[in-house]
Design a protein around this motif. Structure first.
Motif, PDB file in Angstrom:
ATOM      1  N   SER A  25       0.821  -1.205   0.000  1.00  0.00           N
ATOM      2  CA  SER A  25       0.000   0.000   0.000  1.00  0.00           C
ATOM      3  C   SER A  25       0.863   1.267   0.000  1.00  0.00           C
ATOM      4  O   SER A  25       0.555   2.244  -0.689  1.00  0.00           O
ATOM      5  CB  SER A  25      -0.892  -0.064   1.236  1.00  0.00           C
ATOM      6  OG  SER A  25      -1.562   1.127   1.409  1.00  0.00           O
ATOM      7  N   LEU A  28       2.046   2.274  -3.435  1.00  0.00           N
ATOM      8  CA  LEU A  28       1.002   2.976  -4.213  1.00  0.00           C
ATOM      9  C   LEU A  28       0.894   4.430  -3.751  1.00  0.00           C
ATOM     10  O   LEU A  28       0.764   5.354  -4.563  1.00  0.00           O
ATOM     11  CB  LEU A  28      -0.355   2.288  -4.044  1.00  0.00           C
ATOM     12  CG  LEU A  28      -0.476   0.881  -4.612  1.00  0.00           C
ATOM     13  CD1 LEU A  28      -1.860   0.315  -4.327  1.00  0.00           C
ATOM     14  CD2 LEU A  28      -0.235   0.904  -6.128  1.00  0.00           C
ATOM     15  N   ASN A  58      -6.358   7.450   4.152  1.00  0.00           N
ATOM     16  CA  ASN A  58      -5.205   7.332   3.247  1.00  0.00           C
ATOM     17  C   ASN A  58      -5.043   8.543   2.339  1.00  0.00           C
ATOM     18  O   ASN A  58      -3.950   8.804   1.838  1.00  0.00           O
ATOM     19  CB  ASN A  58      -5.329   6.059   2.417  1.00  0.00           C
ATOM     20  CG  ASN A  58      -4.983   4.839   3.248  1.00  0.00           C
ATOM     21  OD1 ASN A  58      -4.450   4.964   4.361  1.00  0.00           O
ATOM     22  ND2 ASN A  58      -5.291   3.661   2.736  1.00  0.00           N
ATOM     23  N   ASN A  59      -6.122   9.286   2.108  1.00  0.00           N
ATOM     24  CA  ASN A  59      -5.991  10.539   1.359  1.00  0.00           C
ATOM     25  C   ASN A  59      -5.054  11.473   2.142  1.00  0.00           C
ATOM     26  O   ASN A  59      -4.163  12.109   1.551  1.00  0.00           O
ATOM     27  CB  ASN A  59      -7.367  11.167   1.147  1.00  0.00           C
ATOM     28  CG  ASN A  59      -7.388  12.242   0.077  1.00  0.00           C
ATOM     29  OD1 ASN A  59      -7.544  13.425   0.366  1.00  0.00           O
ATOM     30  ND2 ASN A  59      -7.218  11.858  -1.179  1.00  0.00           N
ATOM     31  N   ASP A  62      -1.542  10.407   1.593  1.00  0.00           N
ATOM     32  CA  ASP A  62      -0.980  10.969   0.346  1.00  0.00           C
ATOM     33  C   ASP A  62      -0.467  12.383   0.613  1.00  0.00           C
ATOM     34  O   ASP A  62       0.629  12.756   0.157  1.00  0.00           O
ATOM     35  CB  ASP A  62      -2.067  11.082  -0.736  1.00  0.00           C
ATOM     36  CG  ASP A  62      -2.554   9.745  -1.246  1.00  0.00           C
ATOM     37  OD1 ASP A  62      -1.879   8.733  -1.009  1.00  0.00           O
ATOM     38  OD2 ASP A  62      -3.622   9.730  -1.893  1.00  0.00           O
ATOM     39  N   GLY A 124     -10.699  11.562   0.360  1.00  0.00           N
ATOM     40  CA  GLY A 124     -10.687  11.122  -1.037  1.00  0.00           C
ATOM     41  C   GLY A 124     -11.925  10.295  -1.295  1.00  0.00           C
ATOM     42  O   GLY A 124     -13.038  10.701  -0.949  1.00  0.00           O
ATOM     43  N   PHE A 178      -6.279   9.183  -9.322  1.00  0.00           N
ATOM     44  CA  PHE A 178      -5.410   8.029  -9.539  1.00  0.00           C
ATOM     45  C   PHE A 178      -6.098   6.919 -10.317  1.00  0.00           C
ATOM     46  O   PHE A 178      -7.246   6.576 -10.050  1.00  0.00           O
ATOM     47  CB  PHE A 178      -4.898   7.509  -8.188  1.00  0.00           C
ATOM     48  CG  PHE A 178      -4.296   8.625  -7.365  1.00  0.00           C
ATOM     49  CD1 PHE A 178      -3.338   9.471  -7.930  1.00  0.00           C
ATOM     50  CD2 PHE A 178      -4.709   8.869  -6.068  1.00  0.00           C
ATOM     51  CE1 PHE A 178      -2.797  10.530  -7.203  1.00  0.00           C
ATOM     52  CE2 PHE A 178      -4.178   9.924  -5.337  1.00  0.00           C
ATOM     53  CZ  PHE A 178      -3.223  10.755  -5.906  1.00  0.00           C
ATOM     54  N   ILE A 202      -0.777   5.005 -11.225  1.00  0.00           N
ATOM     55  CA  ILE A 202       0.077   4.738 -10.061  1.00  0.00           C
ATOM     56  C   ILE A 202       0.344   3.235  -9.933  1.00  0.00           C
ATOM     57  O   ILE A 202       0.740   2.749  -8.885  1.00  0.00           O
ATOM     58  CB  ILE A 202      -0.517   5.315  -8.750  1.00  0.00           C
ATOM     59  CG1 ILE A 202      -1.901   4.722  -8.456  1.00  0.00           C
ATOM     60  CG2 ILE A 202      -0.577   6.833  -8.782  1.00  0.00           C
ATOM     61  CD1 ILE A 202      -2.360   4.943  -7.013  1.00  0.00           C
TER      62      ILE A 202
HETATM   63  N1  LIG Z   1      -3.380   2.041  -0.463  1.00  0.00           N
HETATM   64  C1  LIG Z   1      -4.482   2.560  -0.889  1.00  0.00           C
HETATM   65  O1  LIG Z   1      -5.581   2.062  -0.614  1.00  0.00           O
HETATM   66  C2  LIG Z   1      -4.363   3.822  -1.648  1.00  0.00           C
HETATM   67  C3  LIG Z   1      -5.150   4.910  -1.301  1.00  0.00           C
HETATM   68  N2  LIG Z   1      -4.962   6.101  -1.879  1.00  0.00           N
HETATM   69  C4  LIG Z   1      -5.584   7.303  -1.325  1.00  0.00           C
HETATM   70  O2  LIG Z   1      -6.444   6.975  -0.283  1.00  0.00           O
HETATM   71  C5  LIG Z   1      -7.746   7.488  -0.492  1.00  0.00           C
HETATM   72  C6  LIG Z   1      -8.751   6.549   0.086  1.00  0.00           C
HETATM   73  O3  LIG Z   1      -8.385   6.344   1.417  1.00  0.00           O
HETATM   74  P1  LIG Z   1      -9.435   5.956   2.529  1.00  0.00           P
HETATM   75  O4  LIG Z   1     -10.199   4.787   2.073  1.00  0.00           O
HETATM   76  O5  LIG Z   1      -8.686   5.856   3.790  1.00  0.00           O
HETATM   77  O6  LIG Z   1     -10.436   7.165   2.524  1.00  0.00           O
HETATM   78  P2  LIG Z   1     -10.279   8.720   2.849  1.00  0.00           P
HETATM   79  O7  LIG Z   1      -8.895   9.088   3.087  1.00  0.00           O
HETATM   80  O8  LIG Z   1     -11.015   9.418   1.783  1.00  0.00           O
HETATM   81  O9  LIG Z   1     -11.116   8.931   4.205  1.00  0.00           O
HETATM   82  C7  LIG Z   1     -11.600   7.907   4.962  1.00  0.00           C
HETATM   83  C8  LIG Z   1     -11.613   8.278   6.421  1.00  0.00           C
HETATM   84  O10 LIG Z   1     -12.379   9.442   6.642  1.00  0.00           O
HETATM   85  C9  LIG Z   1     -13.488   9.160   7.497  1.00  0.00           C
HETATM   86  N3  LIG Z   1     -14.585   9.978   6.988  1.00  0.00           N
HETATM   87  C10 LIG Z   1     -15.225   9.846   5.808  1.00  0.00           C
HETATM   88  N4  LIG Z   1     -16.113  10.843   5.660  1.00  0.00           N
HETATM   89  C11 LIG Z   1     -16.004  11.625   6.749  1.00  0.00           C
HETATM   90  C12 LIG Z   1     -16.650  12.819   7.165  1.00  0.00           C
HETATM   91  N5  LIG Z   1     -17.554  13.430   6.414  1.00  0.00           N
HETATM   92  N6  LIG Z   1     -16.337  13.362   8.349  1.00  0.00           N
HETATM   93  C13 LIG Z   1     -15.406  12.774   9.125  1.00  0.00           C
HETATM   94  N7  LIG Z   1     -14.734  11.648   8.785  1.00  0.00           N
HETATM   95  C14 LIG Z   1     -15.047  11.086   7.609  1.00  0.00           C
HETATM   96  C15 LIG Z   1     -13.697   7.680   7.424  1.00  0.00           C
HETATM   97  O11 LIG Z   1     -14.313   7.207   8.569  1.00  0.00           O
HETATM   98  C16 LIG Z   1     -12.246   7.205   7.275  1.00  0.00           C
HETATM   99  O12 LIG Z   1     -11.608   7.217   8.519  1.00  0.00           O
HETATM  100  C17 LIG Z   1      -7.829   7.688  -1.981  1.00  0.00           C
HETATM  101  O13 LIG Z   1      -8.754   8.698  -2.305  1.00  0.00           O
HETATM  102  C18 LIG Z   1      -6.408   8.050  -2.332  1.00  0.00           C
HETATM  103  O14 LIG Z   1      -6.191   9.423  -2.132  1.00  0.00           O
HETATM  104  C19 LIG Z   1      -3.852   6.301  -2.807  1.00  0.00           C
HETATM  105  O15 LIG Z   1      -2.749   6.626  -2.043  1.00  0.00           O
HETATM  106  C20 LIG Z   1      -3.591   5.080  -3.601  1.00  0.00           C
HETATM  107  C21 LIG Z   1      -3.390   3.875  -2.738  1.00  0.00           C
END
Ligand SMILES: NC(=O)C1=CN([C@@H]2O[C@H](COP(=O)(O)OP(=O)(O)OC[C@H]3O[C@@H](n4cnc5c(N)ncnc54)[C@H](O)[C@@H]3O)[C@@H](O)[C@H]2O)[C@@H](O)CC1
Ligand SMILES: [K+]
Length: 502
Positions: A25, A28, A58-59, A62, A124, A178, A202
């Motif tokens: 992860s 990526l 994870n956003n 990044d 994200g 991505f 990516i």
């Molecule tokens: N290894 C991976 O899975 C990768 C992920 N990537 C990045 O990771 C992102 C996705 O990561 P995640 O699945 O962690 O999702 P996010 O980073 O978008 O956010 C999820 C987190 O936010 C919380 N949340 C969601 N809506 C909320 C709100 N309105 N108020 C408060 N908390 C809230 C959730 O409970 C969770 O903890 C992608 O958009 C991309 O940017 C990239 O780095 C590519 C690789």
């Protein structure tokens, strides 16, 4: 053709890359961050002082990686982290620690106006509910600062699948997303918040599942070029013959625009069936057209119509047709006797909305091209309801009328009957919002449907993809016309001329 992935499909693709392919992860995430840094260093951004605003997922990870990579390149980059550290994702926790190790400064209460660029890494594709509390305050302060924003994956607060604003959202100058675009970056209002959308590879080893629904895609210039390739052995009879039923006594222009667009889109021949009073203006405006005529309140010229319908490779019905008694009879007769693809537009749709029985017994493949007002009438829904759900409302019309539905709006969506498959159009601008523009699209769609009808079976693309290509060509022609002046001055005739510059 480009695939567009929903949040669930993208998560599945991420998971597949990590768990099945074995790409860690963090690798990526590093590639995601590097692609954002590359954008920031392309010379168009002032990276004097950069703030990465990071959420708990994870956003945010990044964002922390971007700040750290920028720091190693000598950029003054700082972090502002939101959310409870105990609830950080593993990736965010790791990236934040690495950033600390590299000496990236974390700020607690930033004045956003002090920065030259803000990295929006709050949420994200994981955003799941409206933004509140510190997230909402941060988003509002970023917007109020006026500082250029680079959004990571999707502007925070935009729904990944619908483009809706979840109470508040960041307005970005550009978004680096991505692997694939996401529907929310292409539908309004998300599209307006994303700014320029840059899709970056990516190393996602997806198969997000071709069968998985809903399926979203967009056609590209290469698809159009491939479709429009002409065989050197062909002739005007083999490039597609289109019958246009358009224009009532008070509306000759719709027939002219539609038929002219047919010829400008590669069809070999066009024949117009219109009201008798249009005879002279039609031949003056379009000497290339053949024509047959009907008269209000007189019997239809059925023999001539049957011959015309047997001659055609596709039929377009509706532009400027009116809803008169004879116009309706003409439409009913056409629906009952057409066996080639039938494009239904404007008054044909209005007549069908009032009496769905018109389509009963129709044997032809159908393409409906409603704007949102016509779609609302066809579905007996409000315009607001149709606007809220661009793909779903197009899909509903496709199901209800067993047709392919081209839902025209600032973002046009084409839905196919029988499957949750949608083409989101990426071309065009407000230049297309001008009188007669829909008549032009109906003409292009008719020409493309006729060309497809003349293809050998093994080369035949789906009717929905054909309609999506027509919407794409229409948008591109509008863009070409806009380049010559400005969106405000483009007329439907100029959209037709724009077809030559696609
Ligand atoms: N290894 C991976 O899975 C990768 C992920 N990537 C990045 O990771 C992102 C996705 O990561 P995640 O699945 O962690 O999702 P996010 O980073 O978008 O956010 C999820 C987190 O936010 C919380 N949340 C969601 N809506 C909320 C709100 N309105 N108020 C408060 N908390 C809230 C959730 O409970 C969770 O903890 C992608 O958009 C991309 O940017 C990239 O780095 C590519 C690789
Ligand atoms: K974001």
């Amino acid at each position: 053709m480009k695939r567009i992935l929903t949040a669930a499909q993208m998560k599945q693709a991420d998971r597949n890359t990590i768990e099945t392919m074995g790409v860690p992860s963090l690798v990526l995430m590093e590639r995601a961050a590097l692609s954002c840094v590359e954008e920031l260093q392309n010379g168009t951004w002032d990276t004097g002082k950069v703030l990465a605003v990071c959420g708990p997922g994870n956003n945010g990870g990044d964002g922390a990686a971007i700040a750290r990579i920028l720091k190693t390149k000598g950029v003054d980059a700082e972090l502002f982290c939101l959310g409870n550290p105990e609830k950080y994702s593993e990736g965010m926790r790791a990236q934040k620690k690495i950033a600390e190790n590299y000496g990236v400064r974390e700020v607690k209460n930033p004045d956003f106006r002090e920065y030259t660029v803000i990295i929006d890494a709050i949420f994200g594709i994981g955003v799941s509910r409206p933004l509140a509390g510190e997230y909402r305050r941060a988003v509002e302060a970023i917007c109020a600062s006026g500082v250029p924003v680079l959004a990571v994956d999707i502007p925070s607060g935009i729904h990944t699948d619908t483009g809706e604003v979840l109470d508040a959202a960041v307005k970005a100058r550009a978004t680096v997303t991505f692997a694939c675009a996401k529907p929310g970056l292409l539908f309004d209002p998300g599209k307006r918040y994303a700014g320029e959308v840059l899709v970056r590879d990516i190393g996602i080893g997806f198969d997000a599942g071709e069968e998985e629904t809903p399926w979203y895609g967009s056609v590209e210039k290469e698809d159009l070029d491939r479709f429009l390739t002409r065989t050197p052995m062909g002739n005007k009879g083999t490039f597609g013959k289109v019958l246009v039923l358009a224009g009532s006594g008070a509306m000759c222009g719709a027939a002219v625009l539609c038929a002219r667009a047919v010829l400008a889109s590669g069809a070999g021949m066009v024949k117009v069936v219109t009201e008798e009073r249009n005879r002279t203006p039609l031949f003056c405006a379009l000497p290339e057209a053949m024509a047959d005529f009907w008269k209000e309140d007189e019997p239809l010229p059925e023999e001539a119509l049957l011959q015309d319908l047997a001659w055609a490779d596709a039929v377009v019905a509706g532009p400027g047709l009116s809803k008169s008694r004879t116009a309706k009879e003409l439409l009913v007769f056409t629906v009952q006797h057409t066996e080639v693809p039938l494009v239904l537009d404007a008054d044909a749709l209005n007549l069908i909305a009032e009496d769905a029985e018109i389509l009963s017994g129709c044997r032809a493949e159908k393409i409906l091209t409603p704007h949102v007002g016509e779609l609302a009438r066809l579905l007996h829904m409000t315009i607001a309801e149709c606007q809220r759900d661009p793909a779903g409302s197009a899909g509903r019309a496709a199901e209800k009328y067993q047709a392919c539905c081209v839902r025209k709006d600032s973002v046009t969506v084409t839905a196919e009957e029988g499957r949750e498959q949608y083409y989101i159009n990426t071309s065009g601008s407000s230049a297309l919002a001008t009188a007669g523009s829909g008549d032009v699209l109906a003409g292009i769609t008719g020409a493309f449907a006729a060309k497809r009808q003349c293809e050998k079976n093994e080369k035949k693309i789906s009717l929905a993809k054909t309609a999506a290509l027509a919407a794409y060509a229409h948008g591109k022609a509008g863009e070409a016309a806009e380049e010559k002046s400005s969106a405000s001055y483009v007329t439907a005739s100029e959209i037709i001329r724009g077809l030559q510059s696609i």
